[in-house]
Design a protein around this motif. Structure first.
Motif, PDB file in Angstrom:
ATOM      1  N   ALA A 138     -56.880   7.370 -25.170  1.00  0.00           N
ATOM      2  CA  ALA A 138     -55.800   6.998 -26.111  1.00  0.00           C
ATOM      3  C   ALA A 138     -55.985   8.131 -27.177  1.00  0.00           C
ATOM      4  O   ALA A 138     -57.124   8.109 -27.832  1.00  0.00           O
ATOM      5  CB  ALA A 138     -55.879   5.763 -26.704  1.00  0.00           C
ATOM      6  N   PRO A 139     -54.766   8.543 -27.718  1.00  0.00           N
ATOM      7  CA  PRO A 139     -54.685   9.662 -28.786  1.00  0.00           C
ATOM      8  C   PRO A 139     -55.029   8.766 -30.132  1.00  0.00           C
ATOM      9  O   PRO A 139     -54.769   7.466 -30.103  1.00  0.00           O
ATOM     10  CB  PRO A 139     -53.343  10.056 -28.489  1.00  0.00           C
ATOM     11  CG  PRO A 139     -52.762   9.727 -27.421  1.00  0.00           C
ATOM     12  CD  PRO A 139     -53.232   8.616 -26.819  1.00  0.00           C
ATOM     13  N   GLN A 140     -55.735   9.294 -30.992  1.00  0.00           N
ATOM     14  CA  GLN A 140     -56.128   8.578 -32.217  1.00  0.00           C
ATOM     15  C   GLN A 140     -54.904   8.095 -33.036  1.00  0.00           C
ATOM     16  O   GLN A 140     -53.686   8.740 -32.952  1.00  0.00           O
ATOM     17  CB  GLN A 140     -56.739   9.636 -33.186  1.00  0.00           C
ATOM     18  CG  GLN A 140     -58.112   9.285 -33.203  1.00  0.00           C
ATOM     19  CD  GLN A 140     -58.773  10.056 -34.679  1.00  0.00           C
ATOM     20  OE1 GLN A 140     -58.039  10.919 -35.231  1.00  0.00           O
ATOM     21  NE2 GLN A 140     -59.877   9.969 -34.739  1.00  0.00           N
ATOM     22  N   LYS A 141     -54.980   6.938 -33.466  1.00  0.00           N
ATOM     23  CA  LYS A 141     -53.963   6.439 -34.343  1.00  0.00           C
ATOM     24  C   LYS A 141     -53.750   7.171 -35.628  1.00  0.00           C
ATOM     25  O   LYS A 141     -55.032   7.609 -36.017  1.00  0.00           O
ATOM     26  CB  LYS A 141     -53.836   4.799 -34.534  1.00  0.00           C
ATOM     27  CG  LYS A 141     -53.811   4.151 -33.396  1.00  0.00           C
ATOM     28  CD  LYS A 141     -53.498   2.717 -33.702  1.00  0.00           C
ATOM     29  CE  LYS A 141     -52.741   1.915 -32.333  1.00  0.00           C
ATOM     30  NZ  LYS A 141     -52.357   0.498 -32.925  1.00  0.00           N
ATOM     31  N   ALA A 142     -52.739   7.357 -36.265  1.00  0.00           N
ATOM     32  CA  ALA A 142     -52.317   7.788 -37.599  1.00  0.00           C
ATOM     33  C   ALA A 142     -53.278   6.968 -38.488  1.00  0.00           C
ATOM     34  O   ALA A 142     -53.262   5.860 -38.509  1.00  0.00           O
ATOM     35  CB  ALA A 142     -51.034   7.658 -38.025  1.00  0.00           C
ATOM     36  N   ARG A 143     -54.161   7.501 -39.253  1.00  0.00           N
ATOM     37  CA  ARG A 143     -55.005   6.996 -40.203  1.00  0.00           C
ATOM     38  C   ARG A 143     -54.507   7.091 -41.701  1.00  0.00           C
ATOM     39  O   ARG A 143     -53.800   8.205 -42.253  1.00  0.00           O
ATOM     40  CB  ARG A 143     -56.156   7.551 -39.846  1.00  0.00           C
ATOM     41  CG  ARG A 143     -56.767   7.089 -38.767  1.00  0.00           C
ATOM     42  CD  ARG A 143     -58.290   7.491 -38.736  1.00  0.00           C
ATOM     43  NE  ARG A 143     -59.189   7.223 -39.787  1.00  0.00           N
ATOM     44  CZ  ARG A 143     -60.547   7.521 -39.646  1.00  0.00           C
ATOM     45  NH1 ARG A 143     -61.018   8.462 -38.780  1.00  0.00           N
ATOM     46  NH2 ARG A 143     -61.361   7.318 -40.752  1.00  0.00           N
ATOM     47  N   ILE A 144     -54.918   6.263 -42.411  1.00  0.00           N
ATOM     48  CA  ILE A 144     -54.439   6.178 -43.834  1.00  0.00           C
ATOM     49  C   ILE A 144     -55.658   6.514 -44.728  1.00  0.00           C
ATOM     50  O   ILE A 144     -56.764   5.863 -44.207  1.00  0.00           O
ATOM     51  CB  ILE A 144     -53.863   4.867 -44.466  1.00  0.00           C
ATOM     52  CG1 ILE A 144     -52.855   4.564 -43.493  1.00  0.00           C
ATOM     53  CG2 ILE A 144     -53.371   4.885 -45.647  1.00  0.00           C
ATOM     54  CD1 ILE A 144     -51.688   4.910 -43.449  1.00  0.00           C
ATOM     55  N   TYR A 145     -55.697   7.478 -45.432  1.00  0.00           N
ATOM     56  CA  TYR A 145     -56.887   7.818 -46.359  1.00  0.00           C
ATOM     57  C   TYR A 145     -56.813   7.576 -47.664  1.00  0.00           C
ATOM     58  O   TYR A 145     -55.598   7.768 -48.130  1.00  0.00           O
ATOM     59  CB  TYR A 145     -57.399   9.355 -46.151  1.00  0.00           C
ATOM     60  CG  TYR A 145     -57.661   9.693 -44.645  1.00  0.00           C
ATOM     61  CD1 TYR A 145     -59.041   9.379 -44.135  1.00  0.00           C
ATOM     62  CD2 TYR A 145     -56.777  10.116 -43.805  1.00  0.00           C
ATOM     63  CE1 TYR A 145     -59.410   9.789 -42.871  1.00  0.00           C
ATOM     64  CE2 TYR A 145     -57.124  10.448 -42.388  1.00  0.00           C
ATOM     65  CZ  TYR A 145     -58.503  10.214 -41.924  1.00  0.00           C
ATOM     66  OH  TYR A 145     -58.798  10.397 -40.638  1.00  0.00           O
TER      67      TYR A 145
END
Ligand SMILES: [Zn+2]
Ligand SMILES: [Zn+2]
Length: 197
Positions: free
Chosen positions: A155-162
């Motif tokens: 599974a591709p990594q989910k968009a992350r919030i930093y």
């Protein structure tokens, strides 16, 4: 392009992209095929891994909702008309290679066209060739244009919030993960490249 029939999807893709070209026709056929297998991605459930950043990607963004902004469009710089679609709901992935790019045969005349080297007659010929290529890629059967296979991929990594930091040089906010240090300051990448470049 009077003899090309536009359905609603093609019309919207052209509107989004700005023109109809061989690349957009490629993306349209890929996206239309995917629509028959997966639903349009309202959120992030459908992820597209695109192995090029050419015109074709715009049709995929418009028709399937896989967009750069949502983080469900992943770009790989392979220069190939290959798109892999990963469906998060059932972890299935479909890899599609567009094998029917007949505009490839026009590379020479196209290069000369963009250099402005074609005579008026050759320009007419170029436009006719191009239009025929587009029409073919819009109308030929899937089997002739596409090679599609189910593949097994993680599974591709989910968009992350930093978290946001503020650059100690320009004072603009930036994503923490993009920070650099230079001259004892925490700075954004832009300032970093200017300070160290
Ligand atoms: Zn284009
Ligand atoms: Zn900065």
């Amino acid at each position: 392009m009077d003899d090309i029939s536009f359905d609603n999807d093609l019309r919207k893709a052209v509107e989004f992209h700005g023109h109809l070209c061989p690349g957009l026709a490629i993306g349209y056929r890929v996206a239309r095929y995917v629509k028959g297998h997966y639903l349009r991605s309202e959120d992030e459930e459908l992820v597209c891994i695109a192995e090029n950043n050419s015109c074709s990607v715009d049709a995929v963004q418009e028709m399937l909702g896989c967009t750069f902004g949502k983080g469900n469009l992943v770009y790989r710089d392979y220069g190939k008309q290959v798109f892999t679609f990963f469906c998060r709901n059932d972890s299935r992935a479909l890899r599609i290679y567009f094998k029917g790019d007949v505009s490839r045969n026009m590379d020479d005349i196209r290069a000369r066209y963009f250099k402005g080297e074609l005579s008026p007659e050759e320009q007419v010929e170029f436009r006719a060739l191009r239009e025929r290529a587009i029409k073919h890629m819009l109308e030929a059967p899937d089997g002739e244009l596409l090679s599609a296979n189910e593949v097994d991929i993680p599974a591709p990594q989910k968009a992350r919030i930093y978290p946001t930091l503020h650059c100690q040089e320009c004072n603009e906010g930036f994503m923490e993960i993009c920070g650099r240090t230079a001259n004892g300051k925490t700075v954004c990448k832009e300032c970093f490249s200017r300070m160290t470049g």
